[in-house]
Design a protein around this motif. Structure first.
Motif, PDB file in Angstrom:
ATOM      1  N   ARG A  68       0.827  -1.211   0.000  1.00 46.06           N
ATOM      2  CA  ARG A  68       0.000   0.000   0.000  1.00 46.06           C
ATOM      3  C   ARG A  68       0.863   1.263   0.000  1.00 46.06           C
ATOM      4  NH1 ARG A  68      -5.518  -1.296   2.498  1.00 46.06           N
ATOM      5  NH2 ARG A  68      -5.597   0.943   2.919  1.00 46.06           N
ATOM      6  N   LEU A  69       1.940   1.253   0.784  1.00 51.40           N
ATOM      7  CA  LEU A  69       2.781   2.445   0.886  1.00 51.40           C
ATOM      8  C   LEU A  69       3.568   2.701  -0.394  1.00 51.40           C
ATOM      9  CD1 LEU A  69       4.097   2.080   4.546  1.00 51.40           C
ATOM     10  CD2 LEU A  69       2.604   3.881   3.669  1.00 51.40           C
ATOM     11  N   ASP A  70       4.073   1.650  -1.024  1.00 52.66           N
ATOM     12  CA  ASP A  70       4.848   1.847  -2.249  1.00 52.66           C
ATOM     13  C   ASP A  70       4.011   2.536  -3.328  1.00 52.66           C
ATOM     14  OD1 ASP A  70       7.169   0.842  -1.230  1.00 52.66           O
ATOM     15  OD2 ASP A  70       6.985  -1.140  -2.149  1.00 52.66           O
ATOM     16  N   LYS A  71       2.732   2.207  -3.384  1.00 53.03           N
ATOM     17  CA  LYS A  71       1.851   2.850  -4.368  1.00 53.03           C
ATOM     18  C   LYS A  71       1.665   4.333  -4.052  1.00 53.03           C
ATOM     19  CE  LYS A  71      -0.841  -1.295  -5.482  1.00 53.03           C
ATOM     20  NZ  LYS A  71      -2.193  -1.937  -5.396  1.00 53.03           N
ATOM     21  N   ARG A  72       1.455   4.643  -2.789  1.00 51.65           N
ATOM     22  CA  ARG A  72       1.147   6.026  -2.434  1.00 51.65           C
ATOM     23  C   ARG A  72       2.389   6.907  -2.304  1.00 51.65           C
ATOM     24  NH1 ARG A  72      -2.997   7.099   2.122  1.00 51.65           N
ATOM     25  NH2 ARG A  72      -2.746   9.134   1.097  1.00 51.65           N
ATOM     26  N   LEU A  73       3.534   6.294  -2.014  1.00 47.24           N
ATOM     27  CA  LEU A  73       4.762   7.084  -1.852  1.00 47.24           C
ATOM     28  C   LEU A  73       5.574   7.181  -3.138  1.00 47.24           C
ATOM     29  CD1 LEU A  73       5.915   5.739   1.638  1.00 47.24           C
ATOM     30  CD2 LEU A  73       4.940   7.983   1.141  1.00 47.24           C
ATOM     31  N   PRO A  75       5.105   8.956  -5.834  1.00 43.50           N
ATOM     32  CA  PRO A  75       5.387  10.330  -6.275  1.00 43.50           C
ATOM     33  C   PRO A  75       6.525  10.997  -5.505  1.00 43.50           C
ATOM     34  CG  PRO A  75       3.021   9.990  -6.041  1.00 43.50           C
ATOM     35  CD  PRO A  75       3.687   8.797  -5.452  1.00 43.50           C
ATOM     36  N   TYR A  76       6.820  10.516  -4.322  1.00 44.44           N
ATOM     37  CA  TYR A  76       7.906  11.079  -3.509  1.00 44.44           C
ATOM     38  C   TYR A  76       9.238  10.374  -3.778  1.00 44.44           C
ATOM     39  CZ  TYR A  76       4.058  13.169  -0.879  1.00 44.44           C
ATOM     40  OH  TYR A  76       2.931  13.878  -0.517  1.00 44.44           O
ATOM     41  N   ASN A  77       9.216   9.423  -4.722  1.00 45.92           N
ATOM     42  CA  ASN A  77      10.417   8.636  -5.028  1.00 45.92           C
ATOM     43  C   ASN A  77      10.932   7.940  -3.761  1.00 45.92           C
ATOM     44  OD1 ASN A  77      12.348   7.593  -6.781  1.00 45.92           O
ATOM     45  ND2 ASN A  77      13.818   9.225  -6.325  1.00 45.92           N
ATOM     46  N   LEU A  78       9.980   7.433  -2.978  1.00 36.79           N
ATOM     47  CA  LEU A  78      10.311   6.794  -1.703  1.00 36.79           C
ATOM     48  C   LEU A  78       9.804   5.360  -1.712  1.00 36.79           C
ATOM     49  CD1 LEU A  78      11.385   7.095   1.211  1.00 36.79           C
ATOM     50  CD2 LEU A  78       9.108   7.851   1.869  1.00 36.79           C
ATOM     51  N   THR A  79      10.691   4.410  -1.439  1.00 30.21           N
ATOM     52  CA  THR A  79      10.335   2.996  -1.353  1.00 30.21           C
ATOM     53  C   THR A  79      10.671   2.484   0.040  1.00 30.21           C
ATOM     54  OG1 THR A  79      10.811   2.662  -3.700  1.00 30.21           O
ATOM     55  CG2 THR A  79      10.711   0.700  -2.322  1.00 30.21           C
ATOM     56  N   SER A  94      16.099  10.276   3.805  1.00 25.58           N
ATOM     57  CA  SER A  94      16.359  11.363   2.861  1.00 25.58           C
ATOM     58  C   SER A  94      15.190  12.317   2.704  1.00 25.58           C
ATOM     59  CB  SER A  94      16.733  10.774   1.491  1.00 25.58           C
ATOM     60  OG  SER A  94      15.700   9.908   1.040  1.00 25.58           O
ATOM     61  N   ILE A  95      13.963  11.795   2.686  1.00 24.54           N
ATOM     62  CA  ILE A  95      12.806  12.660   2.502  1.00 24.54           C
ATOM     63  C   ILE A  95      12.283  13.209   3.823  1.00 24.54           C
ATOM     64  CG2 ILE A  95      11.093  10.827   2.683  1.00 24.54           C
ATOM     65  CD1 ILE A  95       9.532  12.176   0.467  1.00 24.54           C
ATOM     66  N   LEU A  96      12.716  12.637   4.930  1.00 24.85           N
ATOM     67  CA  LEU A  96      12.132  12.995   6.212  1.00 24.85           C
ATOM     68  C   LEU A  96      12.823  14.180   6.881  1.00 24.85           C
ATOM     69  CD1 LEU A  96      11.610   9.395   7.680  1.00 24.85           C
ATOM     70  CD2 LEU A  96       9.998  10.782   6.366  1.00 24.85           C
ATOM     71  N   PHE A  97      14.159  14.142   6.974  1.00 29.02           N
ATOM     72  CA  PHE A  97      14.891  15.132   7.753  1.00 29.02           C
ATOM     73  C   PHE A  97      16.089  15.667   6.970  1.00 29.02           C
ATOM     74  CE2 PHE A  97      13.077  12.009  10.691  1.00 29.02           C
ATOM     75  CZ  PHE A  97      12.347  12.826  11.553  1.00 29.02           C
ATOM     76  N   ARG A 109       6.688  15.482   6.379  1.00 30.24           N
ATOM     77  CA  ARG A 109       5.397  15.456   7.077  1.00 30.24           C
ATOM     78  C   ARG A 109       4.319  14.834   6.202  1.00 30.24           C
ATOM     79  NH1 ARG A 109       7.135  20.584   8.899  1.00 30.24           N
ATOM     80  NH2 ARG A 109       5.857  21.647   7.330  1.00 30.24           N
ATOM     81  N   GLN A 110       4.339  15.156   4.919  1.00 25.58           N
ATOM     82  CA  GLN A 110       3.357  14.572   4.007  1.00 25.58           C
ATOM     83  C   GLN A 110       3.550  13.053   3.900  1.00 25.58           C
ATOM     84  OE1 GLN A 110       3.791  16.691   0.310  1.00 25.58           O
ATOM     85  NE2 GLN A 110       3.121  18.649   1.182  1.00 25.58           N
ATOM     86  N   ALA A 111       4.806  12.626   3.789  1.00 19.02           N
ATOM     87  CA  ALA A 111       5.081  11.192   3.678  1.00 19.02           C
ATOM     88  C   ALA A 111       4.661  10.450   4.941  1.00 19.02           C
ATOM     89  CB  ALA A 111       6.565  10.966   3.392  1.00 19.02           C
ATOM     90  N   VAL A 112       4.974  11.016   6.100  1.00 27.28           N
ATOM     91  CA  VAL A 112       4.590  10.362   7.357  1.00 27.28           C
ATOM     92  C   VAL A 112       3.065  10.371   7.505  1.00 27.28           C
ATOM     93  CG1 VAL A 112       4.743  10.501   9.875  1.00 27.28           C
ATOM     94  CG2 VAL A 112       6.787  10.848   8.487  1.00 27.28           C
ATOM     95  N   GLY A 113       2.409  11.403   6.990  1.00 27.10           N
ATOM     96  CA  GLY A 113       0.949  11.418   7.005  1.00 27.10           C
ATOM     97  C   GLY A 113       0.369  10.271   6.194  1.00 27.10           C
ATOM     98  N   ILE A 114       1.002   9.961   5.062  1.00 26.40           N
ATOM     99  CA  ILE A 114       0.558   8.815   4.262  1.00 26.40           C
ATOM    100  C   ILE A 114       0.772   7.511   5.029  1.00 26.40           C
ATOM    101  CG2 ILE A 114       1.084   7.466   2.183  1.00 26.40           C
ATOM    102  CD1 ILE A 114       1.653  10.155   0.786  1.00 26.40           C
TER     103      ILE A 114
END
Length: 259
Positions: A68-73, A75-79, A94-97, A109-114
């Motif tokens: 589920r997360l790989d699909k939603r993340l 766009p953030y180039n985050l796996t 890398s995307i967090l801090f 914050r957006q990624a952690v919200g997902i």
């Protein structure tokens, strides 16, 4: 037959009776030993089956979340990475801090919200809840429950420089984990209503830990900079209820029932 012959015959009869009694007792003890051995073998088998089943449930949780997360993340180039054997879901740093910082970046914050969205959707089927807590939707509630989820902060081995609040990487990792926890629960407050009922009192399943550079990724590969990047991460470590605590929870529920 004289009196000595009579006494000898009685003695022989008493001796034979003694050995028969001893033999009966030994047979009885052997029977009890076999029963106990079978009981402990059964208990061991049941415990092993329960642990295996709990491990399979944890793998199911991790694989569901990753999918589920790989699909939603994307766009953030985050796996996200999962380790089903240790029960860990890893979020790259890398995307967090930003370097040396413990406040989440806007995209962090957006990624952690997902992540919070997906935890709120998946976890209610695998955890106990307080009255009014989130419901399990779309599937039966799992027999094996979550004991705890630790949000763990990790850094690389580079010494921290500058900053009045932070003394070292241990402080940095702890604050990063704490801020991730706060973002998760701010996005979905109902996550704090998911609890572990294996003790006398229900306790929240979400917790926080900071390890600094002390727990590097064991299978990290690449250049030194790439390995450091892999070690900078937030881990979600899933622990399942053990057989003993599950039995205690069941007994507590029985005792709490109104009579």
């Amino acid at each position: 037959m004289d009196s000595r012959g009579i006494r000898r015959t009685r003695s022989e009869e008493e001796e034979e009776s003694y050995f028969v009694s001893m033999a009966d007792m030994m047979v009885g003890l052997l029977f009890i030993f076999i029963i106990l051995l079978l009981y402990f073998a059964l208990q061991f088998r049941q415990t092993t089956d329960t642990l295996t089943s709990a491990g399979q449930t944890r793998r199911e949780i991790l694989e569901t979340l990753k999918e589920r997360l790989d699909k939603r993340l994307k766009p953030y180039n985050l796996t996200v990475r999962i380790d089903a054997e240790t029960g860990v879901l890893s979020l790259p740093n890398s995307i967090l801090f930003d370097t040396g910082q413990f406040e989440l970046k806007p995209e962090g914050r957006q990624a952690v919200g997902i992540v919070a969205d997906e935890l709120a959707a998946v976890l209610p089927c695998y955890a106990d809840r307080l009255p009014g807590g989130p419901q399990c939707k779309g599937k039966p509630v799992a027999a094996n429950k979550i004991d705890a989820i630790f949000i763990e902060g990790h850094t690389d081995s580079d010494p921290l420089s500058g900053g009045d609040v932070l003394r070292d990487n241990m402080d940095l990792s702890a604050l990063r984990a704490t801020n991730t926890f706060r973002q998760l629960t701010d996005a979905h407050p109902e996550l704090e209503q998911l609890v572990n009922r294996s003790g006398h009192e229900p306790v929240p399943i979400l917790g926080v830990a900071g390890y600094g550079e002390r727990r590097p990724v064991p299978d990290a590969r690449g250049t030194p900079d790439q390995i450091k990047a892999q070690n900078r991460r937030i881990d979600l470590r899933f622990l399942m209820v053990t057989p003993r605590s599950a039995e205690g929870a069941a007994m507590s529920r029985i005792l709490e029932k109104p009579r």
